[in-house]
Scaffold this motif. Structure first.
Motif, PDB file in Angstrom:
ATOM      1  N   GLN A  42     -17.341  -1.374  -1.624  1.00  0.00           N
ATOM      2  CA  GLN A  42     -18.548  -2.194  -1.839  1.00  0.00           C
ATOM      3  C   GLN A  42     -18.992  -2.885  -0.543  1.00  0.00           C
ATOM      4  N   LYS A  43     -18.041  -3.408   0.208  1.00  0.00           N
ATOM      5  CA  LYS A  43     -18.376  -4.068   1.473  1.00  0.00           C
ATOM      6  C   LYS A  43     -18.988  -3.073   2.463  1.00  0.00           C
ATOM      7  N   HIS A  59     -20.504  -0.335   1.729  1.00  0.00           N
ATOM      8  CA  HIS A  59     -21.828   0.015   1.209  1.00  0.00           C
ATOM      9  C   HIS A  59     -22.858  -1.064   1.580  1.00  0.00           C
ATOM     10  N   ARG A  60     -22.500  -2.333   1.405  1.00  0.00           N
ATOM     11  CA  ARG A  60     -23.426  -3.434   1.743  1.00  0.00           C
ATOM     12  C   ARG A  60     -23.742  -3.452   3.243  1.00  0.00           C
ATOM     13  N   LEU A  61     -22.711  -3.246   4.064  1.00  0.00           N
ATOM     14  CA  LEU A  61     -22.932  -3.246   5.507  1.00  0.00           C
ATOM     15  C   LEU A  61     -23.812  -2.067   5.944  1.00  0.00           C
ATOM     16  N   GLN A  93     -26.082  -0.645   4.082  1.00  0.00           N
ATOM     17  CA  GLN A  93     -27.434  -1.004   3.645  1.00  0.00           C
ATOM     18  C   GLN A  93     -28.059  -2.010   4.609  1.00  0.00           C
ATOM     19  N   LYS A  94     -27.265  -2.969   5.027  1.00  0.00           N
ATOM     20  CA  LYS A  94     -27.754  -3.982   5.969  1.00  0.00           C
ATOM     21  C   LYS A  94     -28.160  -3.325   7.285  1.00  0.00           C
TER      22      LYS A  94
END
Length: 140
Positions: A70-71, A73-75, A77-78
């Motif tokens: 999840q982390k 994936h978020r990074l 996306q960022k």
């Protein structure tokens, strides 16, 4: 002349904009590098967890694996957002450059005309060819 001062001010403003843009690019690059480092660190940790056979993983390791995914994936996306934002900014700057070039072109034309020297045909004096005057010979 006021036109020259205005032009010089426009050039200084342009230089300021270039420096601000460069600072923005450098900040983007720093953010991008940091995000890539963070993603790589998380991937390395994830790889070490993935290397553990599924039967041997504890509940905590499975949770950590999910958290890491999840982390990451978020990074990612960022970072994608950051790259998209940089592209939009680049296109905006390109349009600003075009507008500034047009502005300077219109401002330079009147100054060029005012400071332009007269055409060269007016600078060259039209001399008539000299003709030799024949003086009569005197007998002495």
């Amino acid at each position: 002349m006021p036109e020259e001062i205005e032009l010089e001010m426009a050039k200084i403003q342009r230089l300021r904009e270039v420096l601000v843009r460069r600072e923005s690019e450098l900040r983007f690059m720093m953010d991008d590098i940091q995000l890539c480092k963070d993603i790589m660190n998380l991937k390395q940790e994830l790889q070490s967890l993935v290397a553990i056979p599924e039967k041997e993983k504890t509940k905590m390791e499975k949770q950590r694996e999910d958290e890491l995914i999840q982390k990451i994936h978020r990074l990612v996306q960022k970072r994608d957002f950051l790259v998209d934002d940089a592209e939009v900014e680049r296109l905006r700057e390109k349009e600003e450059d075009r507008e500034m070039a047009e502005f300077l072109r219109t401002k330079l034309k009147p100054i060029d005309k005012a400071t332009q020297s007269p055409p060269s045909e007016f600078l060259i004096s039209k001399k008539k060819p000299r003709t030799k005057v024949k003086t009569p010979k005197t007998a002495d």
